[in-house]
Structures are given as structure tokens and as C-alpha cells.
Motif scaffolding. Structure first.
Motif, PDB file in Angstrom:
ATOM      1  N   SER A  65       0.841  -1.197   0.000  1.00 15.52           N
ATOM      2  CA  SER A  65       0.000   0.000   0.000  1.00 15.52           C
ATOM      3  C   SER A  65       0.874   1.244   0.000  1.00 15.52           C
ATOM      4  CB  SER A  65      -0.906   0.017   1.236  1.00 15.52           C
ATOM      5  OG  SER A  65      -0.134   0.237   2.409  1.00 15.52           O
ATOM      6  N   PHE A  66       0.240   2.411  -0.054  1.00  9.60           N
ATOM      7  CA  PHE A  66       0.985   3.667  -0.016  1.00  9.60           C
ATOM      8  C   PHE A  66       1.799   3.778   1.280  1.00  9.60           C
ATOM      9  CE2 PHE A  66      -1.106   4.631  -3.741  1.00  9.60           C
ATOM     10  CZ  PHE A  66      -1.028   5.955  -4.143  1.00  9.60           C
ATOM     11  N   ALA A  67       1.324   3.144   2.345  1.00  6.83           N
ATOM     12  CA  ALA A  67       2.042   3.222   3.619  1.00  6.83           C
ATOM     13  C   ALA A  67       3.424   2.592   3.525  1.00  6.83           C
ATOM     14  CB  ALA A  67       1.230   2.531   4.713  1.00  6.83           C
ATOM     15  N   ASP A  68       3.602   1.655   2.605  1.00  2.00           N
ATOM     16  CA  ASP A  68       4.893   0.995   2.459  1.00  2.00           C
ATOM     17  C   ASP A  68       5.936   1.906   1.818  1.00  2.00           C
ATOM     18  OD1 ASP A  68       4.330  -1.738   3.469  1.00  2.00           O
ATOM     19  OD2 ASP A  68       2.856  -1.719   1.851  1.00  2.00           O
ATOM     20  N   LEU A  69       5.501   3.057   1.330  1.00  2.00           N
ATOM     21  CA  LEU A  69       6.432   4.021   0.741  1.00  2.00           C
ATOM     22  C   LEU A  69       6.937   5.025   1.773  1.00  2.00           C
ATOM     23  CD1 LEU A  69       4.515   4.790  -2.584  1.00  2.00           C
ATOM     24  CD2 LEU A  69       6.268   3.048  -2.161  1.00  2.00           C
ATOM     25  N   LEU A  70       6.447   4.911   3.011  1.00  2.24           N
ATOM     26  CA  LEU A  70       6.840   5.844   4.060  1.00  2.24           C
ATOM     27  C   LEU A  70       7.993   5.279   4.877  1.00  2.24           C
ATOM     28  CD1 LEU A  70       3.276   6.832   5.369  1.00  2.24           C
ATOM     29  CD2 LEU A  70       4.760   8.204   3.893  1.00  2.24           C
ATOM     30  N   ASP A  71       8.865   6.172   5.346  1.00  4.67           N
ATOM     31  CA  ASP A  71       9.889   5.748   6.298  1.00  4.67           C
ATOM     32  C   ASP A  71       9.383   6.035   7.708  1.00  4.67           C
ATOM     33  OD1 ASP A  71      10.192   8.492   6.721  1.00  4.67           O
ATOM     34  OD2 ASP A  71      11.860   8.645   5.303  1.00  4.67           O
ATOM     35  N   GLU A  72      10.243   5.926   8.698  1.00  5.67           N
ATOM     36  CA  GLU A  72       9.816   6.072  10.083  1.00  5.67           C
ATOM     37  C   GLU A  72       9.824   7.515  10.564  1.00  5.67           C
ATOM     38  OE1 GLU A  72      12.003   3.505  12.618  1.00  5.67           O
ATOM     39  OE2 GLU A  72      11.295   1.662  11.634  1.00  5.67           O
ATOM     40  N   SER A  73      10.263   8.439   9.751  1.00  3.92           N
ATOM     41  CA  SER A  73      10.239   9.849  10.152  1.00  3.92           C
ATOM     42  C   SER A  73       8.799  10.352  10.147  1.00  3.92           C
ATOM     43  CB  SER A  73      11.103  10.687   9.198  1.00  3.92           C
ATOM     44  OG  SER A  73      10.601  10.584   7.878  1.00  3.92           O
ATOM     45  N   PRO A  74       8.496  11.370  10.951  1.00  2.00           N
ATOM     46  CA  PRO A  74       7.124  11.877  11.033  1.00  2.00           C
ATOM     47  C   PRO A  74       6.588  12.274   9.654  1.00  2.00           C
ATOM     48  CG  PRO A  74       8.454  12.815  12.783  1.00  2.00           C
ATOM     49  CD  PRO A  74       9.405  12.092  11.876  1.00  2.00           C
ATOM     50  N   LEU A  75       5.348  11.908   9.404  1.00  7.91           N
ATOM     51  CA  LEU A  75       4.716  12.240   8.129  1.00  7.91           C
ATOM     52  C   LEU A  75       4.340  13.713   8.119  1.00  7.91           C
ATOM     53  CD1 LEU A  75       3.494  11.325   5.430  1.00  7.91           C
ATOM     54  CD2 LEU A  75       1.394  10.751   6.673  1.00  7.91           C
ATOM     55  N   THR A  76       4.894  14.441   7.171  1.00  6.95           N
ATOM     56  CA  THR A  76       4.623  15.875   7.066  1.00  6.95           C
ATOM     57  C   THR A  76       3.507  16.134   6.069  1.00  6.95           C
ATOM     58  OG1 THR A  76       6.219  16.177   5.266  1.00  6.95           O
ATOM     59  CG2 THR A  76       7.053  16.364   7.548  1.00  6.95           C
ATOM     60  N   VAL A  77       3.005  17.361   6.082  1.00  7.72           N
ATOM     61  CA  VAL A  77       1.970  17.755   5.126  1.00  7.72           C
ATOM     62  C   VAL A  77       2.514  17.661   3.707  1.00  7.72           C
ATOM     63  CG1 VAL A  77       0.526  19.663   4.319  1.00  7.72           C
ATOM     64  CG2 VAL A  77       0.789  19.257   6.775  1.00  7.72           C
ATOM     65  N   ASP A  78       3.752  18.093   3.489  1.00  7.39           N
ATOM     66  CA  ASP A  78       4.332  18.050   2.145  1.00  7.39           C
ATOM     67  C   ASP A  78       4.461  16.623   1.633  1.00  7.39           C
ATOM     68  OD1 ASP A  78       4.510  20.766   1.986  1.00  7.39           O
ATOM     69  OD2 ASP A  78       6.602  20.876   2.641  1.00  7.39           O
ATOM     70  N   ARG A  79       4.916  15.704   2.514  1.00 13.72           N
ATOM     71  CA  ARG A  79       5.078  14.318   2.087  1.00 13.72           C
ATOM     72  C   ARG A  79       3.722  13.670   1.807  1.00 13.72           C
ATOM     73  NH1 ARG A  79       6.993  10.584  -0.898  1.00 13.72           N
ATOM     74  NH2 ARG A  79       7.496   8.592   0.083  1.00 13.72           N
ATOM     75  N   ALA A  80       2.723  13.937   2.652  1.00 11.38           N
ATOM     76  CA  ALA A  80       1.383  13.403   2.418  1.00 11.38           C
ATOM     77  C   ALA A  80       0.801  13.960   1.123  1.00 11.38           C
ATOM     78  CB  ALA A  80       0.470  13.734   3.597  1.00 11.38           C
ATOM     79  N   SER A  81       1.012  15.237   0.886  1.00 10.92           N
ATOM     80  CA  SER A  81       0.501  15.869  -0.331  1.00 10.92           C
ATOM     81  C   SER A  81       1.138  15.258  -1.569  1.00 10.92           C
ATOM     82  CB  SER A  81       0.783  17.377  -0.304  1.00 10.92           C
ATOM     83  OG  SER A  81       0.211  17.972   0.838  1.00 10.92           O
ATOM     84  N   GLU A  82       2.450  14.984  -1.479  1.00  8.70           N
ATOM     85  CA  GLU A  82       3.169  14.385  -2.609  1.00  8.70           C
ATOM     86  C   GLU A  82       2.604  12.999  -2.937  1.00  8.70           C
ATOM     87  OE1 GLU A  82       7.638  12.653  -3.606  1.00  8.70           O
ATOM     88  OE2 GLU A  82       7.323  13.919  -1.842  1.00  8.70           O
ATOM     89  N   LEU A  83       2.385  12.197  -1.905  1.00  5.53           N
ATOM     90  CA  LEU A  83       1.837  10.854  -2.133  1.00  5.53           C
ATOM     91  C   LEU A  83       0.415  10.916  -2.671  1.00  5.53           C
ATOM     92  CD1 LEU A  83       3.182   8.891   0.958  1.00  5.53           C
ATOM     93  CD2 LEU A  83       3.731   8.464  -1.432  1.00  5.53           C
ATOM     94  N   PHE A  84      -0.393  11.795  -2.113  1.00  2.48           N
ATOM     95  CA  PHE A  84      -1.771  11.910  -2.579  1.00  2.48           C
ATOM     96  C   PHE A  84      -1.839  12.387  -4.031  1.00  2.48           C
ATOM     97  CE2 PHE A  84      -3.403  12.547   2.000  1.00  2.48           C
ATOM     98  CZ  PHE A  84      -3.685  11.188   2.122  1.00  2.48           C
ATOM     99  N   SER A  85      -0.846  13.140  -4.455  1.00  2.00           N
ATOM    100  CA  SER A  85      -0.845  13.607  -5.852  1.00  2.00           C
ATOM    101  C   SER A  85      -0.602  12.462  -6.836  1.00  2.00           C
ATOM    102  CB  SER A  85       0.226  14.689  -6.047  1.00  2.00           C
ATOM    103  OG  SER A  85       1.532  14.137  -5.970  1.00  2.00           O
ATOM    104  N   GLN A  86      -0.130  11.302  -6.329  1.00  3.40           N
ATOM    105  CA  GLN A  86       0.139  10.149  -7.194  1.00  3.40           C
ATOM    106  C   GLN A  86      -1.040   9.170  -7.272  1.00  3.40           C
ATOM    107  OE1 GLN A  86       2.896   9.990  -9.068  1.00  3.40           O
ATOM    108  NE2 GLN A  86       3.345  12.018  -8.192  1.00  3.40           N
ATOM    109  N   VAL A  87      -2.139   9.476  -6.591  1.00  2.00           N
ATOM    110  CA  VAL A  87      -3.322   8.609  -6.663  1.00  2.00           C
ATOM    111  C   VAL A  87      -3.887   8.666  -8.071  1.00  2.00           C
ATOM    112  CG1 VAL A  87      -5.679   8.242  -5.848  1.00  2.00           C
ATOM    113  CG2 VAL A  87      -3.874   8.830  -4.219  1.00  2.00           C
TER     114      VAL A  87
END
Length: 448
Positions: A172-194
Motif C-alpha cells: 500500500s501507499f504506507a509501504d512508501l513511508l519511512d519512520e520519520s514523522p509524516l509531514t503535510v508536504d510528504r502526504a501531499s506528494e503521495l496523494f498527488s500520485q493517486v
């Protein structure tokens, strides 16, 4: 003789006679084990009956009544939602055609959560990915949106081939995340790939989220996914009087969101709610019963459902499946007792003092104004109500507000951005006072 000896009928200095006091209390012999507890109340059906497998018609009707009117739970079945067709149509068009984010607001008991559940179901039928989340005081950005990422299969990532090994593994998309806190920019970047679907993130009870940073982050996320043309939209709901109470004031997102206040239902809407409950329960409401429920509800689906349920139980208690106005009267009495328990003891004491001082009629009219105005007490509405028709002579609005605010401490200036408005210190006061007035009026009519 001291108090202990007096209580037990034994004088100081008396000797025990076989351990028996001079004055005995006669006790009835204990009943047989099979008879013990016979006088206690019982559940009306077996556990199996409550799962829908009972055989007795009376039990089935009672079970259906519980499912038909659910004041303590949101509506999940679209067929049971009443009076909100136009609002749902507006929400769907805003999502589907305008790519807007939605903010739903209004007082408690107005049906926001029911609307969200029904909207989510309709969206899923159209193959939307829907993630429904109920917020709490400790809700924060990182864990909430990580949980959203878990529910987005990597199949819907624009950069991954459908035949890739990662998709075969069910990542899932969660598997593309590392252990650092999820930021708004990183979430926005992933959501733009839906891609290949549309995602609705439904955040209910948003007003309960206590962290200001979380609200600010959600507002920034809305702006970012909108600016990137993402296939992700947020639907937010919470208890509030206006849009800015829910979403942190970010002027740049105004064009990206549609704020919708959930209004009180019309009389036709309440009639539809009762009709739905009638068909689902197998019971019948007389026209007088429907009129009395409509009058009591004042457009609040919670109140209509609560009275309808108790009225149905009152009819079943007399072995009838027809609910008449007398059953509604009995139901209202039960609702009144239910609402009374929801008011804090100190507030109830001040309210009762105001009633003893002769202000019950005034308080009842203030309650009516509050329930008709999303639990607000606008000064202009109060002045109109206190000086119209049979209410003429109840007093000056300014004096009334001053008295109820300073003397009895039952109302307070509104903290929301509504000019010259007050509110009861507890929403339960307005509900209680209104139902109390309806109950008393009904009793007077019966006595006449």
C-alpha cells in the motif's frame, strides 16, 4: 441507655441469652432458590432474539423498533435517512463535478454523522475509496494519515505498473513511508500520485481534535492537494456554528472548500423519518401521534427518533402495534426523564430556582428559540419571540438576557462569531425545557 442499646432493644448490663437480644426483629424465611429474584425486572427477549432469530412476533416487532429508531446511533442504511436528499445531492455534485472539499457543520443531534455514513456508502457504490475516521482529543496528523495510506493499495499509484512485484505483494501507499514523522508536504506528494480511482477522506467529530497544529495541517493539506489536482478530497464535519470554527482560517483555501450548515429538518422531513421508522418496525403511527412528534421534535432528528422510539415501546407495553397520541405522551415523559439526567446537578439547581421564581414560561420560549437556531439565542430572535402573540408581556429581551445570565447563570454570551447572540451554558437545558413544556401542555389538554 445509649443510642446503640436503644436501636437494638438491649439495655446496658443485660446478659446475652443464648446470643439472642431481648427484642428480636422477625425475618421472613428465605424463598426457595427457584423463586429468588422473581420480582426484579427482566430483559424482554432472549439474546438470540436480539440477533434477529427470534420467533415470537411481539419480540420481532420490538427488535425492529429498536432498529428503526436509533437516537443513540447514527443511521447507516440509506433507506432510513430522511429529509436530507437535497443536502446529499449538493454534497455529491460538489465532490464529483466541482472537485471541492466539504465542511459540514451544525449542532449536536442534527444528523451530521448519519449524513456522512450514507454519503460514504453511496461513494463506495461508485467505486470511490473511502476512509472514514472519527477524530478525538488526541488526534494528530502523522498517525491519522498513516492509517489512511494503509488503505490505499499501491495498485492506484501512478508510477507503478499493475503487473509489478510490489502490487503482486499487496503493498500500500504506507509501504512508501519511512519512520520519520509524516509531514503535510510528504502526504501531499503521495496523494498527488493517486490514479485510477478517487479517494474520499471523511473526518467526523473534527471539532474534538484539540491540537491546533493538526487543524492547521489539515487546512494546508487541502490547499496542497487542490493545487496539485489530486484525486483526493476531504469531507470534514463537526459541531460548530460557522465554517471558521471548524477549519483554521486560511484565506487561500476558500475557493477549494464548500461549507454546508446542516439545518433543522422541515415538518415533511420529520414525517418522512417517522414513516421510515413505521415501515421498518411494522408499527403504525396515528395522524395525531405524528403531529405530536413533529411538534415536539422542532426539526431535530435526534428528538424525533428518541420520542418515536419511546412512544413505540409504550404501545408495545400495552400489546399494541398502533402508536396513538397517548403513547407519544408517555414517550415524552420517558424522554423528559432521560434529558433531565443529562444536565449537571448545579445547572439543574439553578434552572429549578428560576422556575420557582416564576420564569418557566420565559425559559421555555428561550429554549424554543435556541432549538430553532442551532442552539443559539440571537437577541433579535428573543425580542421577537417574547413580544409576539400569547407571549406578549414576558419581558424585555435585554432584561431577560441579563437576568438569565447574571442572576441564574443559565445562559452566556456566545463564543462563536455571531453578533449579539447568547447560548445556554448546557445544550441539554434547551432540550429539557422544551420537552417539559410540551409534556405539561399535553397534560393540560388531557385534563381539559
Amino acid at each position: 441507655m445509649n443510642w446503640f442499646s436503644s436501636l437494638f432493644g438491649k439495655r446496658e448490663g443485660d446478659a446475652d441469652q443464648g446470643g439472642t437480644a431481648s427484642a428480636e426483629i422477625a425475618l421472613a424465611p428465605p424463598p426457595p432458590a427457584s423463586e429468588r429474584g422473581r420480582g426484579l425486572p427482566r430483559f424482554r427477549g432472549m439474546a438470540a432474539d436480539q440477533l434477529g432469530v427470534g420467533t415470537r412476533r411481539h419480540d420481532r416487532v420490538r427488535l425492529n423498533l429498536r432498529r428503526a429508531f436509533t437516537p443513540a446511533r447514527p443511521i447507516m442504511d440509506p433507506a432510513m435517512l430522511a429529509g436530507r436528499t437535497d443536502l446529499l445531492r449538493t454534497m455529491i455534485r460538489a465532490i464529483e463535478d466541482q472537485y471541492l472539499h466539504l465542511v459540514l457543520f451544525g449542532p449536536r443531534g442534527i444528523g451530521k454523522t448519519s449524513i456522512l455514513h450514507v454519503l460514504s456508502g453511496i461513494a463506495r457504490e461508485s467505486r470511490y475509496l473511502v476512509r472514514y475516521i472519527s477524530c478525538g482529543e488526541r488526534t494528530s496528523f502523522d498517525p491519522l494519515f498513516r492509517s489512511v495510506m494503509v488503505d490505499i493499495p499501491l495498485l492506484f499509484h501512478a508510477r507503478y505498473d499493475p503487473a509489478s512485484a510490489e502490487i503482486e505483494e499487496g503493498l500500500s501507499f504506507a509501504d512508501l513511508l519511512d519512520e520519520s514523522p509524516l509531514t503535510v508536504d510528504r502526504a501531499s506528494e503521495l496523494f498527488s500520485q493517486v490514479a485510477g480511482t478517487r479517494l474520499l477522506i471523511v473526518l467526523d467529530e473534527f471539532d474534538r481534535a484539540g491540537e491546533a497544529d493538526f487543524r492547521q495541517s489539515v487546512a494546508e493539506l487541502i490547499k496542497n492537494v487542490s493545487d496539485r489536482g489530486s484525486q483526493v478530497q476531504l469531507v470534514i464535519a463537526g459541531v460548530a456554528q460557522n465554517l471558521t470554527e471548524i477549519i483554521t482560517h486560511v484565506p487561500s483555501i476558500r475557493r477549494n472548500i464548500l461549507g454546508l450548515r446542516v439545518p433543522n429538518m422541515t415538518q415533511d422531513g420529520i414525517a418522512e423519518l417517522i414513516s421510515n421508522g413505521q415501515h421498518a418496525s411494522g408499527m403504525t403511527f396515528t395522524s395525531k401521534a405524528l403531529q405530536l412528534i413533529n411538534l415536539t421534535a422542532l426539526g431535530l432528528p435526534y428528538l424525533a427518533s428518541l420520542v418515536g422510539q419511546h412512544a413505540g415501546f409504550a404501545a408495545l407495553d400495552r400489546s399494541s402495534t398502533t402508536i396513538d397520541h397517548a403513547d407519544v405522551h408517555r414517550g415524552i415523559s420517558q424522554v423528559l426523564a432521560h434529558l433531565d439526567l443529562r444536565i449537571a446537578p448545579d445547572v439543574r439547581q439553578r434552572m429549578e430556582q428560576a422556575i420557582r421564581d416564576g420564569h418557566e414560561r420565559t425559559l421555555s420560549r428561550l429554549a424554543q428559540v435556541a432549538l430553532a437556531n442551532s442552539f443559539l439565542l440571537p437577541r433579535a430572535e428573543i425580542a421577537r419571540e417574547l413580544n409576539s402573540g400569547s407571549n406578549a408581556g414576558l419581558g424585555n429581551a435585554t432584561e431577560t438576557l441579563e437576568r438569565m445570565s447574571k442572576v441564574y447563570r443559565l445562559i452566556t454570551p456566545s463564543v462563536v462569531h455571531v453578533a449579539d447572540a447568547y447560548a445556554f451554558v448546557d445544550d441539554g437545558i434547551a432540550l429539557y425545557l422544551w420537552v417539559r413544556m410540551i409534556s405539561q401542555d399535553a397534560a393540560c389538554r388531557d385534563a381539559a
